[in-house]
Design a protein around this motif. Structure first.
Motif, short mmCIF file in Angstrom:
data_model
loop_
_atom_site.label_atom_id
_atom_site.label_comp_id
_atom_site.label_asym_id
_atom_site.label_seq_id
_atom_site.Cartn_x
_atom_site.Cartn_y
_atom_site.Cartn_z
N PHE A 151 8.96 -21.65 21.28
CA PHE A 151 8.24 -21.86 22.57
C PHE A 151 7.49 -23.26 22.63
N PRO A 152 7.38 -24.12 23.60
CA PRO A 152 7.05 -25.45 23.53
C PRO A 152 5.60 -25.51 23.95
N PRO B 105 -2.12 -12.77 21.10
CA PRO B 105 -0.81 -12.22 20.43
C PRO B 105 0.50 -12.96 21.25
N GLN B 106 0.36 -13.24 22.45
CA GLN B 106 1.59 -14.01 23.09
C GLN B 106 1.78 -15.37 22.26
N TYR B 107 1.02 -15.97 21.84
CA TYR B 107 1.16 -17.27 20.91
C TYR B 107 2.01 -16.87 19.74
N ALA B 108 1.21 -15.80 19.02
CA ALA B 108 1.72 -15.46 17.55
C ALA B 108 3.36 -15.01 17.84
N LEU B 109 3.63 -14.08 18.81
CA LEU B 109 5.07 -13.67 18.78
C LEU B 109 5.86 -14.94 19.43
N MET B 110 5.39 -15.78 20.35
CA MET B 110 6.31 -16.56 20.88
C MET B 110 6.46 -17.93 19.90
N GLN B 111 5.71 -18.20 19.15
CA GLN B 111 5.83 -19.40 18.23
C GLN B 111 6.92 -19.02 17.50
N GLU C 71 2.99 -21.67 32.62
CA GLU C 71 2.02 -22.07 33.58
C GLU C 71 0.85 -21.19 33.11
N ARG C 72 0.91 -19.98 32.43
CA ARG C 72 -0.26 -19.18 32.06
C ARG C 72 -0.80 -20.14 30.72
N PHE C 73 -0.04 -20.47 29.94
CA PHE C 73 -0.31 -21.16 28.99
C PHE C 73 -1.28 -22.44 29.20
N GLU C 74 -0.83 -22.95 30.20
CA GLU C 74 -1.43 -24.27 30.61
C GLU C 74 -2.84 -23.97 31.29
N ARG C 75 -2.88 -22.82 31.94
CA ARG C 75 -4.15 -22.24 32.51
C ARG C 75 -5.00 -22.11 31.33
N ILE C 76 -4.75 -21.50 30.34
CA ILE C 76 -5.55 -21.14 29.12
C ILE C 76 -5.94 -22.54 28.63
N ASP C 77 -5.11 -23.53 28.60
CA ASP C 77 -5.27 -24.77 27.99
C ASP C 77 -6.57 -25.52 28.79
N ALA C 78 -6.40 -25.33 29.92
CA ALA C 78 -7.55 -25.94 30.78
C ALA C 78 -8.94 -25.11 30.76
N MET C 79 -8.69 -23.69 30.76
CA MET C 79 -10.06 -22.77 30.46
C MET C 79 -10.78 -23.09 29.14
N VAL C 80 -10.10 -23.48 28.10
CA VAL C 80 -10.58 -23.72 26.57
C VAL C 80 -10.98 -25.13 26.65
N ALA C 81 -10.87 -26.25 27.38
CA ALA C 81 -11.19 -27.74 27.44
C ALA C 81 -12.53 -27.78 26.99
N ASP C 82 -13.53 -26.86 27.46
CA ASP C 82 -14.77 -27.30 27.24
C ASP C 82 -15.59 -25.89 26.74
N LYS C 83 -14.94 -25.02 26.18
CA LYS C 83 -15.59 -23.98 25.70
C LYS C 83 -14.61 -23.27 24.53
N PRO C 84 -15.07 -22.58 23.68
CA PRO C 84 -14.27 -22.10 22.65
C PRO C 84 -13.32 -20.96 22.76
N PHE C 85 -13.43 -20.12 23.98
CA PHE C 85 -12.74 -19.13 24.39
C PHE C 85 -12.52 -19.14 25.71
N MET C 86 -11.83 -18.26 26.16
CA MET C 86 -11.25 -18.40 27.58
C MET C 86 -12.12 -18.15 28.64
N GLN C 87 -13.28 -17.40 28.44
CA GLN C 87 -14.34 -17.11 29.16
C GLN C 87 -15.73 -17.49 28.87
N GLY C 88 -15.86 -18.21 27.87
CA GLY C 88 -17.25 -18.70 27.26
C GLY C 88 -17.25 -18.72 26.02
N ASP C 89 -18.58 -18.63 25.45
CA ASP C 89 -18.75 -18.92 24.04
C ASP C 89 -18.25 -17.60 22.85
N SER C 90 -17.74 -16.58 23.69
CA SER C 90 -17.48 -15.30 22.69
C SER C 90 -16.31 -15.08 23.51
N PRO C 91 -15.33 -14.30 22.46
CA PRO C 91 -13.96 -13.84 23.25
C PRO C 91 -14.33 -12.41 24.13
#
Length: 252
Positions: free
Chosen positions: A219-220, A209-215, A180-200
């Motif tokens: 993880f699906p 790091p959650q991706y880096a570890l869980m891949q 559910e969290r990763f799906e929220r990130i997927d929606a957040m970055v649909a129209d911008k490069p980072f979660m909250q805008g143009d910069s991380p």
């Protein structure tokens, strides 16, 4: 912020920023990543969890739960990764990894709070459950019982050493929470490069790091196209290569 009080003269005399960390700890990855992004020099105090280096009296004096990461900065101890990130942001404000509006700050803090509140029940439960490798032995657990007063961590590590290990129902519940969290990130970055805008911001630093570890354990992620594009942008950054891939080559 859990700044740990100490009267240890050796700690108080410590100069510079010392990072106690472990290679595949996602919490450690966050701090290494932020330090690389800000180009802050740090002293490597590698703490090998495989040899139980985090269960010594000396380390518990720094980190009261025996967890990595922790830092000593000019004699000041800070533990818990989200709090360390906030401390670093406060003391090394340039470049900034905070958003500009109060609304965006509240959103960022909510993403950080999840990493505190759900670290054991969601993140650790899924990673340990799929990895099937407890970090405690029966011998080290006997020692851990005498020095650890965090009931949640004690119960978790007892479970990983039980005959049934972590029940599949708990692992699947953790997967659903994280998905559910990763799906929220997927929606957040649909129209911008980072979660909250143009910069991380610290939200990105906390969650890549959650991706880096869980891949590593399958993880699906495949259906999350925007999320995976966000991951690719991170993989191309020098900070990701130095803070994550250097310690865990499979994250490339």
């Amino acid at each position: 912020m859990p700044i740990r009080e100490t009267d240890n003269p050796d700690i108080l005399a410590t100069k510079g920023l010392h990072l106690f960390h472990f290679s595949t700890s996602n919490c450690s990855m966050r701090i290494r990543l932020l330090l690389e992004e800000k180009k802050i020099d740090w002293v490597d105090r590698y703490t090998d969890l495989h040899t139980q280096a985090n269960l010594t009296p000396e380390y518990f004096e720094i980190s009261p739960k025996g967890l990595v990461p922790a830092i000593i900065h000019d004699g000041v101890i800070v533990h818990e990764s989200a709090d360390i990130m906030e401390y670093i942001e406060e003391h090394f404000p340039t470049p900034s990894f905070q958003p500009e509006t109060d609304e965006a700050m509240a959103e960022m803090n909510e993403w950080l709070e999840f990493t505190r509140a759900q670290h054991v029940t969601a993140i650790k439960t899924w990673v340990y459950g799929r990895n099937k490798r407890p970090t405690k032995t029966k011998e080290s657990m006997a020692h851990y019982e005498t020095i650890q007063d965090d009931a949640e961590l004690l119960e978790f590590h007892r479970m990983t050493l039980s005959d049934d290990f972590i029940p599949e129902s708990k692992i699947q519940a953790a997967e659903n929470t994280m998905l559910e969290r990763f799906e929220r990130i997927d929606a957040m970055v649909a129209d911008k490069p980072f979660m909250q805008g143009d910069s991380p911001t610290l939200a990105d630093i906390a969650w890549i790091p959650q991706y880096a570890l869980m891949q590593r354990n399958g993880f699906p992620f495949e259906h999350l196209e925007n999320f995976m594009a966000w991951v690719q942008r991170w993989k191309e950054r020098d900070s990701y290569k130095e803070a994550i891939v250097k310690y865990m080559p499979g994250a490339a």
